[in-house]
Write an enzyme that holds these catalytic residues in place. Structure first.
Site, PDB file in Angstrom:
ATOM      1  N   ARG A  78      17.364  34.160  37.001  1.00  0.00           N
ATOM      2  CA  ARG A  78      17.328  32.765  36.541  1.00  0.00           C
ATOM      3  C   ARG A  78      18.357  32.518  35.441  1.00  0.00           C
ATOM      4  O   ARG A  78      18.997  31.473  35.403  1.00  0.00           O
ATOM      5  CB  ARG A  78      15.915  32.405  36.073  1.00  0.00           C
ATOM      6  CG  ARG A  78      14.902  32.400  37.211  1.00  0.00           C
ATOM      7  CD  ARG A  78      13.493  32.227  36.719  1.00  0.00           C
ATOM      8  NE  ARG A  78      13.246  30.891  36.188  1.00  0.00           N
ATOM      9  CZ  ARG A  78      12.155  30.584  35.452  1.00  0.00           C
ATOM     10  NH1 ARG A  78      11.274  31.539  35.155  1.00  0.00           N
ATOM     11  NH2 ARG A  78      11.968  29.350  35.029  1.00  0.00           N
ATOM     12  N   HIS A 127       7.630  25.397  26.293  1.00  0.00           N
ATOM     13  CA  HIS A 127       7.343  26.687  26.953  1.00  0.00           C
ATOM     14  C   HIS A 127       8.382  27.746  26.608  1.00  0.00           C
ATOM     15  O   HIS A 127       8.560  28.723  27.344  1.00  0.00           O
ATOM     16  CB  HIS A 127       7.225  26.476  28.467  1.00  0.00           C
ATOM     17  CG  HIS A 127       6.083  25.581  28.828  1.00  0.00           C
ATOM     18  ND1 HIS A 127       6.008  24.915  30.018  1.00  0.00           N
ATOM     19  CD2 HIS A 127       4.964  25.229  28.152  1.00  0.00           C
ATOM     20  CE1 HIS A 127       4.904  24.184  30.057  1.00  0.00           C
ATOM     21  NE2 HIS A 127       4.259  24.357  28.938  1.00  0.00           N
ATOM     22  N   THR A 195       8.633  15.732  36.219  1.00  0.00           N
ATOM     23  CA  THR A 195       7.554  16.714  36.074  1.00  0.00           C
ATOM     24  C   THR A 195       6.389  16.355  36.991  1.00  0.00           C
ATOM     25  O   THR A 195       6.057  15.177  37.147  1.00  0.00           O
ATOM     26  CB  THR A 195       7.056  16.851  34.624  1.00  0.00           C
ATOM     27  OG1 THR A 195       6.052  17.882  34.580  1.00  0.00           O
ATOM     28  CG2 THR A 195       6.480  15.549  34.088  1.00  0.00           C
TER      29      THR A 195
HETATM   30  C1  BV8 Z   1      -2.801  27.599  27.900  1.00  0.00           C
HETATM   31  C2  BV8 Z   1       7.388  29.060  31.174  1.00  0.00           C
HETATM   32  C3  BV8 Z   1      -4.629  28.179  26.606  1.00  0.00           C
HETATM   33  C4  BV8 Z   1       7.761  30.260  31.935  1.00  0.00           C
HETATM   34  C5  BV8 Z   1       5.531  27.785  32.142  1.00  0.00           C
HETATM   35  C6  BV8 Z   1      -6.445  22.318  31.843  1.00  0.00           C
HETATM   36  C7  BV8 Z   1      -6.695  22.050  33.151  1.00  0.00           C
HETATM   37  C8  BV8 Z   1      -6.287  22.990  34.133  1.00  0.00           C
HETATM   38  C9  BV8 Z   1      -5.622  24.175  33.805  1.00  0.00           C
HETATM   39  C10 BV8 Z   1      -5.379  24.439  32.501  1.00  0.00           C
HETATM   40  C11 BV8 Z   1      -5.800  23.530  31.534  1.00  0.00           C
HETATM   41  N1  BV8 Z   1      -5.416  24.033  30.343  1.00  0.00           N
HETATM   42  C12 BV8 Z   1      -4.794  25.221  30.527  1.00  0.00           C
HETATM   43  C13 BV8 Z   1      -4.767  25.494  31.834  1.00  0.00           C
HETATM   44  C14 BV8 Z   1      -4.147  26.633  32.424  1.00  0.00           C
HETATM   45  C15 BV8 Z   1      -2.625  26.493  32.622  1.00  0.00           C
HETATM   46  C16 BV8 Z   1      -2.337  25.350  33.544  1.00  0.00           C
HETATM   47  O1  BV8 Z   1      -2.023  24.242  33.146  1.00  0.00           O
HETATM   48  N2  BV8 Z   1      -2.427  25.673  34.842  1.00  0.00           N
HETATM   49  C17 BV8 Z   1      -2.078  24.659  35.871  1.00  0.00           C
HETATM   50  C18 BV8 Z   1      -1.191  25.336  36.910  1.00  0.00           C
HETATM   51  C19 BV8 Z   1      -3.302  24.117  36.506  1.00  0.00           C
HETATM   52  N3  BV8 Z   1      -1.948  26.261  31.338  1.00  0.00           N
HETATM   53  C20 BV8 Z   1      -1.617  27.378  30.628  1.00  0.00           C
HETATM   54  O2  BV8 Z   1      -1.854  28.512  30.973  1.00  0.00           O
HETATM   55  C21 BV8 Z   1      -0.911  27.088  29.301  1.00  0.00           C
HETATM   56  N4  BV8 Z   1      -1.543  27.873  28.267  1.00  0.00           N
HETATM   57  O3  BV8 Z   1      -3.433  26.686  28.352  1.00  0.00           O
HETATM   58  O4  BV8 Z   1      -3.278  28.457  26.965  1.00  0.00           O
HETATM   59  C22 BV8 Z   1      -4.990  29.207  25.682  1.00  0.00           C
HETATM   60  C23 BV8 Z   1      -5.434  28.769  24.464  1.00  0.00           C
HETATM   61  C24 BV8 Z   1      -5.862  29.728  23.558  1.00  0.00           C
HETATM   62  C25 BV8 Z   1      -5.810  31.098  23.899  1.00  0.00           C
HETATM   63  C26 BV8 Z   1      -5.311  31.485  25.138  1.00  0.00           C
HETATM   64  C27 BV8 Z   1      -4.886  30.550  26.054  1.00  0.00           C
HETATM   65  C28 BV8 Z   1       0.566  27.589  29.348  1.00  0.00           C
HETATM   66  C29 BV8 Z   1       1.321  26.889  30.407  1.00  0.00           C
HETATM   67  C30 BV8 Z   1       2.815  27.285  30.326  1.00  0.00           C
HETATM   68  C31 BV8 Z   1       3.195  28.214  31.462  1.00  0.00           C
HETATM   69  N5  BV8 Z   1       4.631  28.453  31.447  1.00  0.00           N
HETATM   70  N6  BV8 Z   1       6.872  28.024  32.078  1.00  0.00           N
HETATM   71  C32 BV8 Z   1       8.867  30.038  32.934  1.00  0.00           C
HETATM   72  O5  BV8 Z   1       9.294  28.882  33.127  1.00  0.00           O
HETATM   73  O6  BV8 Z   1       9.302  31.055  33.456  1.00  0.00           O
HETATM   74  S1  BV8 Z   1       4.950  26.504  33.167  1.00  0.00           S
HETATM   75  C33 BV8 Z   1       6.310  26.111  34.194  1.00  0.00           C
HETATM   76  O7  BV8 Z   1       5.728  25.457  35.286  1.00  0.00           O
HETATM   77  C34 BV8 Z   1       7.271  25.097  33.619  1.00  0.00           C
HETATM   78  O8  BV8 Z   1       7.549  25.310  32.270  1.00  0.00           O
HETATM   79  C35 BV8 Z   1       6.540  23.786  33.842  1.00  0.00           C
HETATM   80  O9  BV8 Z   1       5.664  23.519  32.800  1.00  0.00           O
HETATM   81  C36 BV8 Z   1       5.723  24.074  35.050  1.00  0.00           C
HETATM   82  C37 BV8 Z   1       6.356  23.451  36.231  1.00  0.00           C
HETATM   83  O10 BV8 Z   1       6.078  22.080  36.177  1.00  0.00           O
HETATM   84  P1  BV8 Z   1       7.306  21.050  36.324  1.00  0.00           P
HETATM   85  O11 BV8 Z   1       8.346  21.374  35.320  1.00  0.00           O
HETATM   86  O12 BV8 Z   1       6.715  19.726  36.376  1.00  0.00           O
HETATM   87  O13 BV8 Z   1       7.963  21.462  37.735  1.00  0.00           O
HETATM   88  P2  BV8 Z   1       7.363  21.235  39.199  1.00  0.00           P
HETATM   89  O14 BV8 Z   1       8.229  22.022  40.110  1.00  0.00           O
HETATM   90  O15 BV8 Z   1       5.901  21.430  39.216  1.00  0.00           O
HETATM   91  O16 BV8 Z   1       7.601  19.665  39.460  1.00  0.00           O
HETATM   92  C38 BV8 Z   1       8.922  19.176  39.537  1.00  0.00           C
HETATM   93  C39 BV8 Z   1       8.752  17.667  39.621  1.00  0.00           C
HETATM   94  O17 BV8 Z   1      10.057  17.099  39.637  1.00  0.00           O
HETATM   95  C40 BV8 Z   1       8.028  17.193  40.897  1.00  0.00           C
HETATM   96  O18 BV8 Z   1       7.129  16.157  40.552  1.00  0.00           O
HETATM   97  C41 BV8 Z   1       9.175  16.657  41.779  1.00  0.00           C
HETATM   98  O19 BV8 Z   1       8.761  15.566  42.573  1.00  0.00           O
HETATM   99  C42 BV8 Z   1      10.159  16.179  40.713  1.00  0.00           C
HETATM  100  N7  BV8 Z   1      11.583  16.190  41.098  1.00  0.00           N
HETATM  101  C43 BV8 Z   1      12.234  17.081  41.893  1.00  0.00           C
HETATM  102  N8  BV8 Z   1      13.567  16.760  41.953  1.00  0.00           N
HETATM  103  C44 BV8 Z   1      13.744  15.668  41.151  1.00  0.00           C
HETATM  104  C45 BV8 Z   1      12.476  15.301  40.615  1.00  0.00           C
HETATM  105  N9  BV8 Z   1      12.303  14.250  39.772  1.00  0.00           N
HETATM  106  C46 BV8 Z   1      13.423  13.511  39.467  1.00  0.00           C
HETATM  107  N10 BV8 Z   1      14.676  13.818  39.939  1.00  0.00           N
HETATM  108  C47 BV8 Z   1      14.873  14.871  40.773  1.00  0.00           C
HETATM  109  N11 BV8 Z   1      16.103  15.121  41.228  1.00  0.00           N
END
Ligand code: BV8
Length: 265
Positions: A78, A127, A195
């Site tokens: 990456r 992140h 996002t």
């Molecule tokens: C934590 C770094 C607590 C590494 C990343 C509440 C509810 C449910 C689950 C949870 C919750 N709270 C916590 C959780 C768990 C979890 C979570 O959210 N899980 C999800 C999957 C359900 N969260 C965590 O684990 C977080 N930590 O909660 O800790 C805690 C507290 C105390 C003690 C211990 C623990 C940490 C989350 C961070 C993880 N790290 N990245 C790396 O990148 O290598 S997340 C990583 O994925 C990215 O950083 C980003 O955040 C995520 C991807 O999302 P997007 O960026 O939105 O990308 P995606 O591909 O999904 O979407 C792209 C979008 O763009 C689409 O909509 C598409 O249509 C659009 N698009 C595409 N092309 C275009 C476009 N738009 C415009 N123009 C274009 N051309």
């Protein structure tokens, strides 16, 4: 998209355009979609990273403990992709927005460093960054601007280094969470760009702005959870839609009054 898009083409009510232009504090929340047109793959959706790779093995502390070489091979790959890529017009407009709003924050989930390369200054990396390494023993953080050579890279203390990113199941730092929540709560407008808004706590930030009476303006190629409560949702590629939207904002009376010397392109 030949001819210049008008407010009605983009379905942005004049009143909303003026509120956006008159705002004194604003922020953007970005995800992988803002870097898609720079050639950096997104995570979800067709051709997304998580279709090919298992996030449990690559983006969790457990996965790193079990196989640090595998994780580093992925991050090295990456790093190489991100170094080859260049900021796109969406990144450049976001950097330009910072020159208009007295209070402005870029809240990004991306670890690619593209906003900084595009000229943004006030960036909160929710992140972490792929261009920082952290010692697993003493937490020493070092900056780098080139892909790692040695796999796994070692700290001067001899311990292994990890990417200074937030993996699933790991908390965001209090400092980052405070800065992001304060920016979201004090924003009169938040632009939510590229996002899927499924990863928390990042996905809660636009809700904070909405609950604080701020406008939420979404730009995405498809509907997301944000679409349900956004004031305006522009469906299309950020690299096209954001320059067109910013052009409309710059043509408003209030923007031109604010910036009499900025040529109205
Ligand atoms: C934590 C770094 C607590 C590494 C990343 C509440 C509810 C449910 C689950 C949870 C919750 N709270 C916590 C959780 C768990 C979890 C979570 O959210 N899980 C999800 C999957 C359900 N969260 C965590 O684990 C977080 N930590 O909660 O800790 C805690 C507290 C105390 C003690 C211990 C623990 C940490 C989350 C961070 C993880 N790290 N990245 C790396 O990148 O290598 S997340 C990583 O994925 C990215 O950083 C980003 O955040 C995520 C991807 O999302 P997007 O960026 O939105 O990308 P995606 O591909 O999904 O979407 C792209 C979008 O763009 C689409 O909509 C598409 O249509 C659009 N698009 C595409 N092309 C275009 C476009 N738009 C415009 N123009 C274009 N051309």
């Amino acid at each position: 998209m030949g001819r210049t898009l008008t407010a009605s083409d983009m379905n942005v009510p004049e009143g909303v355009l003026n509120r956006i232009a008159e705002a004194r504090s604003a922020s953007v929340l970005t995800g992988a979609g803002v870097s898609a047109e720079s050639g950096i793959p997104t995570f979800r959706g067709a051709g997304g990273i998580w279709e090919k790779y298992d996030f449990r093995k690559l983006a969790t502390p457990q996965g790193f403990k079990e196989d640090p070489e595998l994780v580093w091979e992925w991050y090295q790959l990456r790093q190489r992709e991100m170094l080859k890529a260049a900021p796109n017009p969406a990144h450049l407009v976001i950097a330009d927005m910072e020159r208009h709003y007295p209070q402005f924050s870029v809240l990004t989930q991306n670890i690619d460093g593209m906003h900084k390369r595009a000229g943004s200054n006030h960036i909160v990396e929710l992140h972490g960054s792929i261009w920082r390494l952290r010692c697993v023993r003493d937490g020493l953080v070092t900056q780098t601007d080139a892909p790692v050579v040695e796999i796994p890279p070692l700290c001067q203390c001899g311990s292994i280094l990890r990417p200074d990113v937030v993996w699933f199941g790991e908390p965001l730092s209090d400092e980052v969470l405070d800065a992001a929540s304060r920016a979201a709560a004090s924003s009169e407008v938040m632009f939510v760009i590229g996002t899927s808004a499924v990863v928390y706590p990042a996905a809660a930030l636009p809700i904070i702005t909405k609950n604080s009476g701020g406008l939420v303006i979404e730009v995405n190629t498809e509907p997301t959870d944000v679409t349900t409560y956004a004031d305006v949702s522009l469906m299309g590629p950020a690299g096209k839609m954001l320059p067109a939207l910013w052009n409309l904002i710059r043509r408003t009376e209030s923007f031109m009054k604010e910036h009499p010397f900025i040529p109205n392109r």
